[in-house]
Enzyme design. Sequence first.
Site, PDB file in Angstrom:
ATOM      1  N   HIS A  32       0.834  -1.198   0.000  1.00 18.56           N
ATOM      2  CA  HIS A  32       0.000   0.000   0.000  1.00 18.56           C
ATOM      3  C   HIS A  32       0.873   1.254   0.000  1.00 18.56           C
ATOM      4  O   HIS A  32       1.599   1.500   0.964  1.00 18.56           O
ATOM      5  CB  HIS A  32      -0.874  -0.042   1.257  1.00 18.56           C
ATOM      6  CG  HIS A  32      -1.797   1.108   1.419  1.00 18.56           C
ATOM      7  ND1 HIS A  32      -1.652   2.048   2.416  1.00 18.56           N
ATOM      8  CD2 HIS A  32      -2.898   1.474   0.710  1.00 18.56           C
ATOM      9  CE1 HIS A  32      -2.631   2.924   2.334  1.00 18.56           C
ATOM     10  NE2 HIS A  32      -3.402   2.600   1.308  1.00 18.56           N
ATOM     11  N   GLU A  59       1.057  -0.778  -5.120  1.00 14.40           N
ATOM     12  CA  GLU A  59      -0.049   0.148  -5.377  1.00 14.40           C
ATOM     13  C   GLU A  59       0.438   1.548  -5.744  1.00 14.40           C
ATOM     14  O   GLU A  59       1.410   2.035  -5.170  1.00 14.40           O
ATOM     15  CB  GLU A  59      -0.921   0.274  -4.118  1.00 14.40           C
ATOM     16  CG  GLU A  59      -2.195   1.036  -4.394  1.00 14.40           C
ATOM     17  CD  GLU A  59      -2.709   1.893  -3.253  1.00 14.40           C
ATOM     18  OE1 GLU A  59      -1.972   2.185  -2.296  1.00 14.40           O
ATOM     19  OE2 GLU A  59      -3.881   2.302  -3.341  1.00 14.40           O
ATOM     20  N   ASP A  61      -1.441   5.368  -6.115  1.00 13.47           N
ATOM     21  CA  ASP A  61      -2.548   6.320  -6.233  1.00 13.47           C
ATOM     22  C   ASP A  61      -2.124   7.332  -7.288  1.00 13.47           C
ATOM     23  O   ASP A  61      -0.980   7.794  -7.276  1.00 13.47           O
ATOM     24  CB  ASP A  61      -2.776   7.044  -4.898  1.00 13.47           C
ATOM     25  CG  ASP A  61      -3.258   6.102  -3.805  1.00 13.47           C
ATOM     26  OD1 ASP A  61      -4.192   5.330  -4.060  1.00 13.47           O
ATOM     27  OD2 ASP A  61      -2.692   6.154  -2.697  1.00 13.47           O
ATOM     28  N   HIS A  74      -0.949  10.176  -3.025  1.00 13.86           N
ATOM     29  CA  HIS A  74      -2.273   9.855  -2.474  1.00 13.86           C
ATOM     30  C   HIS A  74      -3.221  11.047  -2.528  1.00 13.86           C
ATOM     31  O   HIS A  74      -4.376  10.925  -2.936  1.00 13.86           O
ATOM     32  CB  HIS A  74      -2.149   9.365  -1.033  1.00 13.86           C
ATOM     33  CG  HIS A  74      -3.482   9.084  -0.412  1.00 13.86           C
ATOM     34  ND1 HIS A  74      -4.198  10.031   0.304  1.00 13.86           N
ATOM     35  CD2 HIS A  74      -4.266   7.982  -0.439  1.00 13.86           C
ATOM     36  CE1 HIS A  74      -5.343   9.519   0.690  1.00 13.86           C
ATOM     37  NE2 HIS A  74      -5.416   8.273   0.267  1.00 13.86           N
ATOM     38  N   GLU A 148      -4.715   3.287  -8.742  1.00 16.51           N
ATOM     39  CA  GLU A 148      -6.045   3.764  -8.313  1.00 16.51           C
ATOM     40  C   GLU A 148      -6.338   5.111  -8.970  1.00 16.51           C
ATOM     41  O   GLU A 148      -5.510   6.025  -8.904  1.00 16.51           O
ATOM     42  CB  GLU A 148      -6.091   3.919  -6.791  1.00 16.51           C
ATOM     43  CG  GLU A 148      -7.458   4.445  -6.334  1.00 16.51           C
ATOM     44  CD  GLU A 148      -7.566   4.687  -4.830  1.00 16.51           C
ATOM     45  OE1 GLU A 148      -6.704   4.198  -4.062  1.00 16.51           O
ATOM     46  OE2 GLU A 148      -8.516   5.399  -4.442  1.00 16.51           O
TER      47      GLU A 148
HETATM   48  O1  G3P Z   1      -6.587   1.611  -2.461  1.00  9.85           O
HETATM   49  C1  G3P Z   1      -6.783   0.916  -1.275  1.00  9.85           C
HETATM   50  C2  G3P Z   1      -6.585   1.921  -0.242  1.00  9.85           C
HETATM   51  O2  G3P Z   1      -5.391   2.541  -0.596  1.00  9.85           O
HETATM   52  C3  G3P Z   1      -7.692   2.922  -0.229  1.00  9.85           C
HETATM   53  O3  G3P Z   1      -7.432   3.937   0.620  1.00  9.85           O
HETATM   54  O4  G3P Z   1      -7.081   6.298   0.913  1.00  9.85           O
HETATM   55  O5  G3P Z   1      -5.167   4.740   1.116  1.00  9.85           O
HETATM   56  O6  G3P Z   1      -6.143   5.236  -1.098  1.00  9.85           O
HETATM   57  P1  G3P Z   1      -6.406   5.091   0.366  1.00  9.85           P
HETATM   58 CA    CA Z   2      -5.134   3.743  -2.620  1.00  6.30          CA
END
Ligand code: G3P
Ligand code: CA
Length: 298
Positions: A32, A59, A61, A74, A148
Amino acid sequence: MKIARISFAFLLALGLFTAVAAQYKKKTLIAHRGASAYAPEHTLEAYRLALTQGADFVEQDLQITKDGVLVCLHDLTLERTTNVEEVFPDRFKMENNVKHWNVSDFTLAEIKQLDAGSWFEAKFTGARIPTWQEAIDLVRGKAGLYPETKGPEVYGSRGFDMERLVLAQLKKNKLPDKKTPVIIQSFSPESLRKMKSELKTTLPLVFLISPSQKNWLTPEGLQKARAFAIGIGPAKTLLDGKPELVKLAHDTGLSVTPYTSTTKISSRFSSVREEMNYYLNTLGVDALFTDNPDQFPR
Ligand code: G3P
Ligand code: CA
């Protein structure tokens, strides 16, 4: 007629099973924001560490710069994780009496001047916000990518088409490939619907479900989600103590990937490893987002 109906049901079930199986071949570790418990989130340093710690996916963002480049961050704004306030003191916008430095008000060249590491720890001073292309170049062949779409509607209102940019960049990179699976996630059902129905992607799409979206976790809600996603990514608290929800999602043909197991926030478990073990093996989820890839119980 009856045989035809039974065959159709069997094929449908097989299709759903194959789709889920194709998405995750084993209990899957998604780093993450990279290994973000140990290095500043969404820096190449955090992504590199995630790979070292055995992440199956890393991951990202995604945000968009003024000149239309996808970068990994993020927040839609720069102030939490960079020194933008020092470098560009006058370039903020006031929203509800608070100063914000929007990513989309800065060119990539300007964003590359920012220090994205020292807020986390002095030894990371000088770390930069990576472009998505830099993240792809680092991760491809070693793990999967799990981008994402962040704030796609906001970017839409500013004249950008995030979904088109994401899919075009994957196409340009000939991704996914054999060693680099790609799964796209979003909290926005509209963003996922657009990628599936309008842009005709066949990539797996995962629908993130925040506590305020929990009404999707019903038989009807999950059926609706299944129309545009192959899996759900609920906030972990929505599943805690509820194996029946995981089963319901699986029975609907959806994989389950809760977010986020981390040492950065306290939880009811004695360790993050124990927490991940509970979600994976007691509740039976398929994959997990974690800031601590080295604690993932294999
Ligand atoms: O994408 C899964 C998780 O990352 C969602 O929450 O706010 O950390 O992007 P966030
Ligand atoms: Ca995320």
